[in-house]
Design an enzyme around this catalytic site. Structure first.
Site, PDB file in Angstrom:
ATOM      1  N   ASP A  15      -1.294 -21.621 -16.783  1.00 47.11           N
ATOM      2  CA  ASP A  15      -1.068 -20.199 -16.514  1.00 47.11           C
ATOM      3  C   ASP A  15      -2.079 -19.326 -17.264  1.00 47.11           C
ATOM      4  O   ASP A  15      -2.554 -19.704 -18.335  1.00 47.11           O
ATOM      5  CB  ASP A  15       0.373 -19.838 -16.923  1.00 47.11           C
ATOM      6  N   GLY A  16      -2.371 -18.171 -16.700  1.00 46.58           N
ATOM      7  CA  GLY A  16      -3.193 -17.177 -17.387  1.00 46.58           C
ATOM      8  C   GLY A  16      -4.595 -16.987 -16.820  1.00 46.58           C
ATOM      9  O   GLY A  16      -5.410 -16.279 -17.421  1.00 46.58           O
ATOM     10  N   ASN A  63       4.194 -18.986  -5.205  1.00 44.12           N
ATOM     11  CA  ASN A  63       2.836 -18.415  -5.187  1.00 44.12           C
ATOM     12  C   ASN A  63       2.381 -17.976  -3.794  1.00 44.12           C
ATOM     13  O   ASN A  63       1.405 -17.243  -3.661  1.00 44.12           O
ATOM     14  CB  ASN A  63       1.811 -19.401  -5.775  1.00 44.12           C
ATOM     15  N   ARG A  66       1.612 -14.262  -3.190  1.00 37.23           N
ATOM     16  CA  ARG A  66       0.397 -13.599  -3.718  1.00 37.23           C
ATOM     17  C   ARG A  66      -0.458 -13.037  -2.576  1.00 37.23           C
ATOM     18  O   ARG A  66      -0.275 -13.428  -1.416  1.00 37.23           O
ATOM     19  CB  ARG A  66      -0.413 -14.604  -4.534  1.00 37.23           C
TER      20      ARG A  66
HETATM   21  C1  IPE Z   1       3.410 -20.973 -12.358  1.00 39.43           C
HETATM   22  O1  IPE Z   1       2.627 -19.874 -12.713  1.00 39.43           O
HETATM   23  C2  IPE Z   1       2.756 -21.705 -11.233  1.00 39.43           C
HETATM   24  C3  IPE Z   1       1.470 -22.314 -11.533  1.00 39.43           C
HETATM   25  C4  IPE Z   1       0.917 -22.421 -12.710  1.00 39.43           C
HETATM   26  C5  IPE Z   1       0.774 -22.886 -10.408  1.00 39.43           C
HETATM   27  P1  IPE Z   1       2.980 -18.403 -12.223  1.00 39.43           P
HETATM   28  O2  IPE Z   1       2.016 -17.501 -12.877  1.00 39.43           O
HETATM   29  O3  IPE Z   1       3.052 -18.340 -10.750  1.00 39.43           O
HETATM   30  O4  IPE Z   1       4.430 -18.232 -12.824  1.00 39.43           O
HETATM   31  P2  IPE Z   1       5.402 -16.968 -12.863  1.00 39.43           P
HETATM   32  O5  IPE Z   1       5.802 -16.673 -11.470  1.00 39.43           O
HETATM   33  O6  IPE Z   1       4.652 -15.843 -13.501  1.00 39.43           O
HETATM   34  O7  IPE Z   1       6.537 -17.409 -13.704  1.00 39.43           O
HETATM   35  C1  IPE Z   2      -2.228 -19.606 -13.016  1.00 41.04           C
HETATM   36  O1  IPE Z   2      -2.791 -18.406 -13.395  1.00 41.04           O
HETATM   37  C2  IPE Z   2      -2.768 -20.102 -11.704  1.00 41.04           C
HETATM   38  C3  IPE Z   2      -1.804 -20.057 -10.591  1.00 41.04           C
HETATM   39  C4  IPE Z   2      -0.577 -19.655 -10.672  1.00 41.04           C
HETATM   40  C5  IPE Z   2      -2.278 -20.517  -9.306  1.00 41.04           C
HETATM   41  P1  IPE Z   2      -2.253 -17.025 -12.859  1.00 41.04           P
HETATM   42  O2  IPE Z   2      -2.985 -16.671 -11.616  1.00 41.04           O
HETATM   43  O3  IPE Z   2      -0.775 -17.016 -12.732  1.00 41.04           O
HETATM   44  O4  IPE Z   2      -2.688 -16.055 -14.032  1.00 41.04           O
HETATM   45  P2  IPE Z   2      -1.919 -14.786 -14.577  1.00 41.04           P
HETATM   46  O5  IPE Z   2      -0.530 -15.235 -14.948  1.00 41.04           O
HETATM   47  O6  IPE Z   2      -1.889 -13.785 -13.474  1.00 41.04           O
HETATM   48  O7  IPE Z   2      -2.703 -14.343 -15.757  1.00 41.04           O
HETATM   49 MG    MG Z   3       0.741 -16.540 -14.010  1.00 39.66          MG
END
Ligand code: IPE
Ligand code: IPE
Ligand code: MG
Length: 245
Positions: A15-16, A63, A66
Site C-alpha cells: 500500500d501507499g 479496487n 477506482r
Molecule cells: C489494499 O489496498 C489492496 C491492495 C494493496 C491491492 P487499498 O489501498 O485498496 O486498501 P484500502 O481500501 O485503502 O483499505
Molecule cells: C497500493 O497503493 C496499490 C493498489 C491498491 C493497487 P495505493 O494505490 O492504494 O496507494 P495509496 O493508498 O493511494 O497511497
Molecule cells: Mg491504498
C-alpha cells in the site's frame, strides 16, 4: 551464526503507491510503476532467502471502484511485469498462482496469467501468489458454495476440508502479514488464513520498501513468541505441554 527462522509464508499488502507519487508531485500511476520495481526486488529476495510462499495483494475486488484510467494502467503494468519476468520466474524456480476470480479479468490479462501459470507449474523453489481481483469474503463464500455443491455432510465441513476450497489450497497459512504505508487494517485480505498470522506494519510507502526492510520484518517476527493459545511457559518448557484435551 545466523539463527533467524525463515517463515514459510509471507503475505504483503503493498500500500501507499498513490501517496508516494503525490509526495513527489507525480501521477498516481507513476507510483504504481515504482511499486512494480519494488515487487521485482522483493520477489527475488524472498526466493534467495528460502521463503517458500509469498503472497502479494495486487488488486482487490474493491479496487474496481477506482478511476478507469488508473485500473487500465494497473493492468498494463501487471501484463508488462509478467511478460518481462516470465523467463526469470521459471529460471528462479518460482511458480505463479493467482488468488482471485480470474473469469472477471480482461481476456488478454487472463490469457497471459494462464500462460505464465502453466509455464511455471512445475517450479518448486517458491510459490508466488498474486491476490488479484481478490476478496477474502468472496473466497469464503465461494468455498462454502463449493462444499454445498459437492453435497458434503455438515460434520465433514472441517477447517481442513474448508481450506481445501480456498484459492490458497495446499499452501500453509501466512506466518507474517506485512502492510506498508501506515494503514492499520486488513482490507479484506486472507480473512480465513490470517487466524494466527503475525502482523507487521510500517509507515514506508510500498515503492520505498526494500529487501532490507523485509529482513527487518523477519527479524521482528523472530523476536516474537507465537503461542497459538498456549501459555508462555508451555512454549518455553516443551515438557510441560500436557493438556486435558
Ligand atoms: C489494499 O489496498 C489492496 C491492495 C494493496 C491491492 P487499498 O489501498 O485498496 O486498501 P484500502 O481500501 O485503502 O483499505
Ligand atoms: C497500493 O497503493 C496499490 C493498489 C491498491 C493497487 P495505493 O494505490 O492504494 O496507494 P495509496 O493508498 O493511494 O497511497
Ligand atoms: Mg491504498
Amino acid at each position: 551464526m545466523n539463527i533467524t527462522h525463515i517463515p514459510a509464508h509471507i503475505a504483503i499488502i503493498m500500500d501507499g503507491n498513490g501517496r508516494w507519487a503525490k509526495q513527489r508531485g507525480l501521477k498516481r500511476t507513476d507510483g504504481h510503476k515504482a511499486g512494480a520495481e519494488a515487487v521485482r526486488a522483493v520477489v527475488t529476495h524472498c526466493r534467495k532467502k528460502g521463503i517458500k510462499h509469498l503472497t502479494l495483494y495486487t488488486f482487490s475486488k474493491e479496487n474496481w471502484s477506482r478511476p478507469k484510467d488508473e485500473i487500465k494502467k494497473l493492468f498494463e503494468l501487471l501484463t508488462s511485469f509478467l511478460s518481462k519476468e516470465e523467463k526469470s520466474l521459471k529460471k528462479e524456480g518460482i511458480r505463479l498462482k493467482i488468488l482471485g476470480e480470474l473469469a472477471d479479468l480482461p481476456l488478454t490479462v487472463r490469457q497471459l496469467l494462464k500462460h505464465v501459470m502453466w509455464q511455471t507449474r512445475n517450479c518448486t523453489g517458491m510459490t508466488l501468489n498474486l491476490a488479484l481481483n481478490y476478496s477474502g469474503r468472496e473466497e469464503i463464500l465461494r468455498a462454502t458454495r463449493a462444499l454445498l455443491e459437492k453435497g458434503i455432510a455438515p460434520e465433514a465441513v472441517t477447517e481442513t476440508s474448508f481450506a481445501e476450497e480456498l484459492w490458497t489450497t495446499g499452501q500453509p497459512d501466512p506466518d507474517l502479514i506485512i502492510r506498508t504505508s501506515g494503514e492499520l487494517r486488513i482490507s479484506n485480505y486472507l480473512l480465513f488464513q490470517c487466524a494466527y498470522s503475525e502482523f507487521y506494519f510500517t509507515d514506508t510507502y510500498w515503492p520505498d520498501f526494500t529487501p532490507e526492510e523485509l529482513d527487518k520484518a523477519i527479524e521482528d517476527l523472530n523476536s516474537r513468541q507465537r503461542r497459538f493459545g498456549k501459555t508462555s511457559d508451555q512454549i518455553t518448557n516443551h515438557n510441560e505441554t500436557e493438556t486435558i484435551r
